[in-house]
Design a protein around this motif. Structure first.
Motif, PDB file in Angstrom:
ATOM      1  N   MET A  47       0.847  -1.179   0.000  1.00 11.47           N
ATOM      2  CA  MET A  47       0.000   0.000   0.000  1.00 11.47           C
ATOM      3  C   MET A  47       0.886   1.233   0.000  1.00 11.47           C
ATOM      4  O   MET A  47       1.804   1.362   0.788  1.00 11.47           O
ATOM      5  CB  MET A  47      -0.895  -0.010   1.245  1.00 11.47           C
ATOM      6  CG  MET A  47      -1.779   1.198   1.365  1.00 11.47           C
ATOM      7  SD  MET A  47      -2.773   1.081   2.870  1.00 11.47           S
ATOM      8  CE  MET A  47      -3.866   2.427   2.589  1.00 11.47           C
ATOM      9  N   ARG A  48       0.608   2.139  -0.895  1.00 13.69           N
ATOM     10  CA  ARG A  48       1.388   3.366  -0.914  1.00 13.69           C
ATOM     11  C   ARG A  48       0.936   4.278   0.214  1.00 13.69           C
ATOM     12  O   ARG A  48      -0.156   4.111   0.766  1.00 13.69           O
ATOM     13  CB  ARG A  48       1.265   4.054  -2.265  1.00 13.69           C
ATOM     14  CG  ARG A  48      -0.120   4.561  -2.567  1.00 13.69           C
ATOM     15  CD  ARG A  48      -0.093   5.373  -3.862  1.00 13.69           C
ATOM     16  NE  ARG A  48      -1.046   6.438  -3.748  1.00 13.69           N
ATOM     17  CZ  ARG A  48      -2.212   6.465  -4.369  1.00 13.69           C
ATOM     18  NH1 ARG A  48      -2.543   5.490  -5.163  1.00 13.69           N
ATOM     19  NH2 ARG A  48      -3.031   7.461  -4.198  1.00 13.69           N
ATOM     20  N   ARG A  49       1.768   5.206   0.553  1.00 14.01           N
ATOM     21  CA  ARG A  49       1.478   6.109   1.668  1.00 14.01           C
ATOM     22  C   ARG A  49       0.288   7.008   1.321  1.00 14.01           C
ATOM     23  O   ARG A  49       0.242   7.630   0.266  1.00 14.01           O
ATOM     24  CB  ARG A  49       2.717   6.951   1.934  1.00 14.01           C
ATOM     25  CG  ARG A  49       2.624   7.656   3.238  1.00 14.01           C
ATOM     26  CD  ARG A  49       3.968   7.686   3.908  1.00 14.01           C
ATOM     27  NE  ARG A  49       3.750   8.145   5.260  1.00 14.01           N
ATOM     28  CZ  ARG A  49       4.277   9.230   5.759  1.00 14.01           C
ATOM     29  NH1 ARG A  49       5.124   9.935   5.039  1.00 14.01           N
ATOM     30  NH2 ARG A  49       4.009   9.602   6.976  1.00 14.01           N
ATOM     31  N   ALA A  50      -0.654   7.078   2.231  1.00 15.29           N
ATOM     32  CA  ALA A  50      -1.873   7.860   2.014  1.00 15.29           C
ATOM     33  C   ALA A  50      -1.572   9.351   2.150  1.00 15.29           C
ATOM     34  O   ALA A  50      -0.800   9.762   3.005  1.00 15.29           O
ATOM     35  CB  ALA A  50      -2.938   7.450   3.018  1.00 15.29           C
ATOM     36  N   HIS A  51      -2.209  10.153   1.298  1.00 15.49           N
ATOM     37  CA  HIS A  51      -2.089  11.608   1.383  1.00 15.49           C
ATOM     38  C   HIS A  51      -3.159  12.140   2.325  1.00 15.49           C
ATOM     39  O   HIS A  51      -4.322  11.758   2.238  1.00 15.49           O
ATOM     40  CB  HIS A  51      -2.261  12.258   0.006  1.00 15.49           C
ATOM     41  CG  HIS A  51      -2.383  13.750   0.080  1.00 15.49           C
ATOM     42  ND1 HIS A  51      -1.304  14.554   0.342  1.00 15.49           N
ATOM     43  CD2 HIS A  51      -3.448  14.564  -0.029  1.00 15.49           C
ATOM     44  CE1 HIS A  51      -1.708  15.825   0.377  1.00 15.49           C
ATOM     45  NE2 HIS A  51      -3.016  15.843   0.152  1.00 15.49           N
ATOM     46  N   HIS A  52      -2.727  13.002   3.228  1.00 14.25           N
ATOM     47  CA  HIS A  52      -3.646  13.681   4.141  1.00 14.25           C
ATOM     48  C   HIS A  52      -3.483  15.169   3.922  1.00 14.25           C
ATOM     49  O   HIS A  52      -2.391  15.699   4.107  1.00 14.25           O
ATOM     50  CB  HIS A  52      -3.324  13.338   5.599  1.00 14.25           C
ATOM     51  CG  HIS A  52      -3.467  11.887   5.899  1.00 14.25           C
ATOM     52  ND1 HIS A  52      -2.407  11.009   5.835  1.00 14.25           N
ATOM     53  CD2 HIS A  52      -4.544  11.158   6.244  1.00 14.25           C
ATOM     54  CE1 HIS A  52      -2.835   9.799   6.140  1.00 14.25           C
ATOM     55  NE2 HIS A  52      -4.129   9.864   6.388  1.00 14.25           N
ATOM     56  N   PRO A  53      -4.545  15.865   3.530  1.00 12.73           N
ATOM     57  CA  PRO A  53      -4.413  17.307   3.311  1.00 12.73           C
ATOM     58  C   PRO A  53      -4.047  18.018   4.614  1.00 12.73           C
ATOM     59  O   PRO A  53      -4.500  17.628   5.692  1.00 12.73           O
ATOM     60  CB  PRO A  53      -5.790  17.747   2.817  1.00 12.73           C
ATOM     61  CG  PRO A  53      -6.714  16.626   3.073  1.00 12.73           C
ATOM     62  CD  PRO A  53      -5.908  15.395   3.300  1.00 12.73           C
ATOM     63  N   GLU A  54      -3.206  19.026   4.490  1.00  9.43           N
ATOM     64  CA  GLU A  54      -2.904  19.886   5.631  1.00  9.43           C
ATOM     65  C   GLU A  54      -4.194  20.614   6.012  1.00  9.43           C
ATOM     66  O   GLU A  54      -5.101  20.762   5.196  1.00  9.43           O
ATOM     67  CB  GLU A  54      -1.812  20.889   5.268  1.00  9.43           C
ATOM     68  CG  GLU A  54      -0.475  20.263   4.932  1.00  9.43           C
ATOM     69  CD  GLU A  54       0.164  19.557   6.105  1.00  9.43           C
ATOM     70  OE1 GLU A  54      -0.002  20.030   7.257  1.00  9.43           O
ATOM     71  OE2 GLU A  54       0.803  18.520   5.883  1.00  9.43           O
ATOM     72  N   THR A  55      -4.261  21.112   7.233  1.00 10.04           N
ATOM     73  CA  THR A  55      -5.473  21.781   7.706  1.00 10.04           C
ATOM     74  C   THR A  55      -5.902  22.889   6.755  1.00 10.04           C
ATOM     75  O   THR A  55      -7.087  23.007   6.422  1.00 10.04           O
ATOM     76  CB  THR A  55      -5.266  22.341   9.126  1.00 10.04           C
ATOM     77  OG1 THR A  55      -4.861  21.268   9.978  1.00 10.04           O
ATOM     78  CG2 THR A  55      -6.539  22.965   9.667  1.00 10.04           C
ATOM     79  N   GLY A  56      -4.963  23.695   6.281  1.00 14.64           N
ATOM     80  CA  GLY A  56      -5.286  24.792   5.375  1.00 14.64           C
ATOM     81  C   GLY A  56      -5.740  24.359   3.997  1.00 14.64           C
ATOM     82  O   GLY A  56      -6.310  25.147   3.247  1.00 14.64           O
ATOM     83  N   GLU A  57      -5.494  23.108   3.653  1.00 11.78           N
ATOM     84  CA  GLU A  57      -5.910  22.571   2.351  1.00 11.78           C
ATOM     85  C   GLU A  57      -7.320  21.979   2.383  1.00 11.78           C
ATOM     86  O   GLU A  57      -7.890  21.672   1.341  1.00 11.78           O
ATOM     87  CB  GLU A  57      -4.940  21.478   1.891  1.00 11.78           C
ATOM     88  CG  GLU A  57      -3.535  21.956   1.646  1.00 11.78           C
ATOM     89  CD  GLU A  57      -2.577  20.811   1.347  1.00 11.78           C
ATOM     90  OE1 GLU A  57      -1.628  21.055   0.601  1.00 11.78           O
ATOM     91  OE2 GLU A  57      -2.779  19.685   1.855  1.00 11.78           O
ATOM     92  N   ILE A  58      -7.861  21.794   3.564  1.00 13.45           N
ATOM     93  CA  ILE A  58      -9.213  21.237   3.689  1.00 13.45           C
ATOM     94  C   ILE A  58     -10.205  22.294   3.213  1.00 13.45           C
ATOM     95  O   ILE A  58     -10.144  23.443   3.637  1.00 13.45           O
ATOM     96  CB  ILE A  58      -9.510  20.826   5.147  1.00 13.45           C
ATOM     97  CG1 ILE A  58      -8.539  19.740   5.594  1.00 13.45           C
ATOM     98  CG2 ILE A  58     -10.950  20.357   5.294  1.00 13.45           C
ATOM     99  CD1 ILE A  58      -8.612  19.405   7.073  1.00 13.45           C
ATOM    100  N   THR A  59     -11.095  21.895   2.319  1.00 14.71           N
ATOM    101  CA  THR A  59     -12.068  22.843   1.777  1.00 14.71           C
ATOM    102  C   THR A  59     -13.473  22.511   2.267  1.00 14.71           C
ATOM    103  O   THR A  59     -13.805  21.337   2.505  1.00 14.71           O
ATOM    104  CB  THR A  59     -12.078  22.838   0.240  1.00 14.71           C
ATOM    105  OG1 THR A  59     -12.575  21.568  -0.218  1.00 14.71           O
ATOM    106  CG2 THR A  59     -10.687  23.101  -0.330  1.00 14.71           C
ATOM    107  N   LEU A  60     -14.283  23.537   2.396  1.00 12.14           N
ATOM    108  CA  LEU A  60     -15.669  23.342   2.817  1.00 12.14           C
ATOM    109  C   LEU A  60     -16.411  22.461   1.819  1.00 12.14           C
ATOM    110  O   LEU A  60     -17.146  21.546   2.210  1.00 12.14           O
ATOM    111  CB  LEU A  60     -16.375  24.688   2.975  1.00 12.14           C
ATOM    112  CG  LEU A  60     -17.832  24.610   3.417  1.00 12.14           C
ATOM    113  CD1 LEU A  60     -17.955  23.937   4.785  1.00 12.14           C
ATOM    114  CD2 LEU A  60     -18.453  25.992   3.442  1.00 12.14           C
ATOM    115  N   MET A  61     -16.208  22.696   0.539  1.00 10.01           N
ATOM    116  CA  MET A  61     -16.903  21.899  -0.475  1.00 10.01           C
ATOM    117  C   MET A  61     -16.476  20.434  -0.409  1.00 10.01           C
ATOM    118  O   MET A  61     -17.304  19.537  -0.568  1.00 10.01           O
ATOM    119  CB  MET A  61     -16.663  22.472  -1.880  1.00 10.01           C
ATOM    120  CG  MET A  61     -17.265  23.858  -2.076  1.00 10.01           C
ATOM    121  SD  MET A  61     -19.006  23.988  -1.607  1.00 10.01           S
ATOM    122  CE  MET A  61     -19.741  22.900  -2.798  1.00 10.01           C
ATOM    123  N   GLY A  62     -15.193  20.183  -0.155  1.00  9.69           N
ATOM    124  CA  GLY A  62     -14.708  18.813  -0.021  1.00  9.69           C
ATOM    125  C   GLY A  62     -15.312  18.108   1.174  1.00  9.69           C
ATOM    126  O   GLY A  62     -15.723  16.944   1.096  1.00  9.69           O
TER     127      GLY A  62
END
Length: 119
Positions: A1-16
């Motif tokens: 399994m490749r390493r999972a990407h986790h968005p940084e707090t500032g990259e989290i969007t309301l629409m997402g």
């Protein structure tokens, strides 16, 4: 399994976040994870195939709602409560309260035998 990407707090969007929460199974997963416990994927029970559950967990992770950790062949997931609160104050408690009130995601649970052993 490749390493999972986790968005940084500032990259989290309301629409997402809202798109990820548009499915009752994913809302149910968030409700289960809201207790703050890290859960193994195998502990989570939902009325969907394992591959579909895996997809739902990936959607939540990609939106920034959860963090996934791999240990050997097992994967663990935890709700990113503090990061979500920092990014969108009050959003998660409001979603959880509404989901509870409307019984959204009630079909998702933790395996009873595993839940008892963690007490």
């Amino acid at each position: 399994m490749r390493r999972a990407h986790h968005p940084e707090t500032g990259e989290i969007t309301l629409m997402g976040v809202m798109a990820a929460l548009s499915d009752p199974i994913r809302v149910g997963l968030v409700r289960v994870l809201a207790d703050g416990q890290e859960r193994g994927w195998g502990e989570l029970r939902a009325p969907v195939a394992k591959s579909t559950l895996s997809h739902h967990l990936k959607v939540l992770r990609d939106a920034g709602l959860t963090r996934t950790r791999q240990e050997g062949t097992r994967c663990f997931v935890v709700l990113r409560r503090e990061e979500l609160q920092a990014r969108y104050p009050g959003l998660l408690p409001a979603v959880l309260a509404a989901a509870e009130d409307e019984d959204v995601g009630h079909q998702v649970a933790v395996s009873p035998s595993l839940q008892e052993s963690s007490l």
